[in-house]
Design a protein around this motif. Structure first.
Motif, PDB file in Angstrom:
ATOM      1  N   SER A 121      34.845  41.000 -38.513  1.00  9.86           N
ATOM      2  CA  SER A 121      36.009  41.894 -38.417  1.00  9.86           C
ATOM      3  C   SER A 121      35.602  43.248 -37.843  1.00  9.86           C
ATOM      4  O   SER A 121      36.349  43.854 -37.080  1.00  9.86           O
ATOM      5  CB  SER A 121      36.691  42.059 -39.766  1.00  9.86           C
ATOM      6  N   LYS A 122      34.404  43.745 -38.178  1.00  9.62           N
ATOM      7  CA  LYS A 122      33.904  44.984 -37.581  1.00  9.62           C
ATOM      8  C   LYS A 122      33.743  44.837 -36.070  1.00  9.62           C
ATOM      9  O   LYS A 122      34.052  45.743 -35.314  1.00  9.62           O
ATOM     10  CB  LYS A 122      32.559  45.374 -38.204  1.00  9.62           C
ATOM     11  N   LEU A 123      33.236  43.670 -35.657  1.00 11.85           N
ATOM     12  CA  LEU A 123      33.082  43.419 -34.220  1.00 11.85           C
ATOM     13  C   LEU A 123      34.430  43.417 -33.510  1.00 11.85           C
ATOM     14  O   LEU A 123      34.574  43.970 -32.414  1.00 11.85           O
ATOM     15  CB  LEU A 123      32.371  42.089 -33.988  1.00 11.85           C
ATOM     16  N   LEU A 124      35.437  42.798 -34.124  1.00  6.90           N
ATOM     17  CA  LEU A 124      36.771  42.768 -33.527  1.00  6.90           C
ATOM     18  C   LEU A 124      37.378  44.164 -33.432  1.00  6.90           C
ATOM     19  O   LEU A 124      38.009  44.515 -32.429  1.00  6.90           O
ATOM     20  CB  LEU A 124      37.683  41.837 -34.331  1.00  6.90           C
ATOM     21  N   GLU A 125      37.192  44.967 -34.487  1.00  6.12           N
ATOM     22  CA  GLU A 125      37.688  46.344 -34.459  1.00  6.12           C
ATOM     23  C   GLU A 125      37.012  47.153 -33.376  1.00  6.12           C
ATOM     24  O   GLU A 125      37.651  47.964 -32.714  1.00  6.12           O
ATOM     25  CB  GLU A 125      37.466  47.009 -35.825  1.00  6.12           C
ATOM     26  N   ALA A 126      35.749  46.950 -33.181  1.00  8.71           N
ATOM     27  CA  ALA A 126      35.005  47.675 -32.155  1.00  8.71           C
ATOM     28  C   ALA A 126      35.450  47.288 -30.750  1.00  8.71           C
ATOM     29  O   ALA A 126      35.429  48.120 -29.834  1.00  8.71           O
ATOM     30  CB  ALA A 126      33.501  47.440 -32.315  1.00  8.71           C
ATOM     31  N   ASP A 127      35.874  46.032 -30.583  1.00  9.78           N
ATOM     32  CA  ASP A 127      36.325  45.569 -29.265  1.00  9.78           C
ATOM     33  C   ASP A 127      37.705  46.107 -28.900  1.00  9.78           C
ATOM     34  O   ASP A 127      38.049  46.187 -27.727  1.00  9.78           O
ATOM     35  CB  ASP A 127      36.343  44.040 -29.216  1.00  9.78           C
ATOM     36  N   GLU A 128      38.490  46.462 -29.921  1.00 12.15           N
ATOM     37  CA  GLU A 128      39.866  46.935 -29.645  1.00 12.15           C
ATOM     38  C   GLU A 128      39.919  48.333 -29.187  1.00 12.15           C
ATOM     39  O   GLU A 128      39.391  49.135 -28.831  1.00 12.15           O
ATOM     40  CB  GLU A 128      40.716  46.805 -30.905  1.00 12.15           C
TER      41      GLU A 128
END
Length: 128
Positions: A121-128
């Protein structure tokens, strides 16, 4: 009579018992010797060797224990992949502020899953 292409400790009745063949496949996938399965049989069933197991539920117990070990190893490998994507190491998880990991966390499936989900989820937030 010596058997060809078998590992030390291979049960003599391997050809007659399909569940032993399943155990052999699980051991081979993890690169473990038969002594590992024998130790599980001794601990769970009180029977020293897998070759001596006769009851179906004993064989199923060994298969289940090996399945759990396979799952732990898969989760551990997945955690390493996600950590690499985040640019982190396992040591970074331990010193993360406000987060206390339980003792033996590296062998607990539920903890491994939750860490993986949190990092993804941290990775997804960073990609947004």
């Amino acid at each position: 009579r010596q058997r060809v292409a078998q590992h030390p400790g291979t049960p003599h009745n391997l050809d007659r018992t399909p569940m032993l063949q399943k155990i052999e496949a699980q051991l081979a996938s993890m690169g473990l010797p038969w002594s590992y399965a024998d130790a599980i049989a001794a601990q769970q069933c009180g029977i020293e060797r897998c070759a001596w197991l006769r009851k179906r539920h004993h064989l199923e117990a060994v298969i289940a224990a090996l399945h759990v070990e396979q799952e732990k190893r898969a989760l551990s490998a997945e955690l390493d992949e996600v950590l690499a994507q985040c640019g982190m190491t396992r040591a970074d998880l331990i010193v993360e502020p406000g987060r206390q990991l339980p003792r033996g966390w590296e062998r607990k499936r539920r903890v491994l899953r939750s860490i993986i989900v949190r990092l993804q989820s941290k990775l997804l937030e960073a990609d947004e």
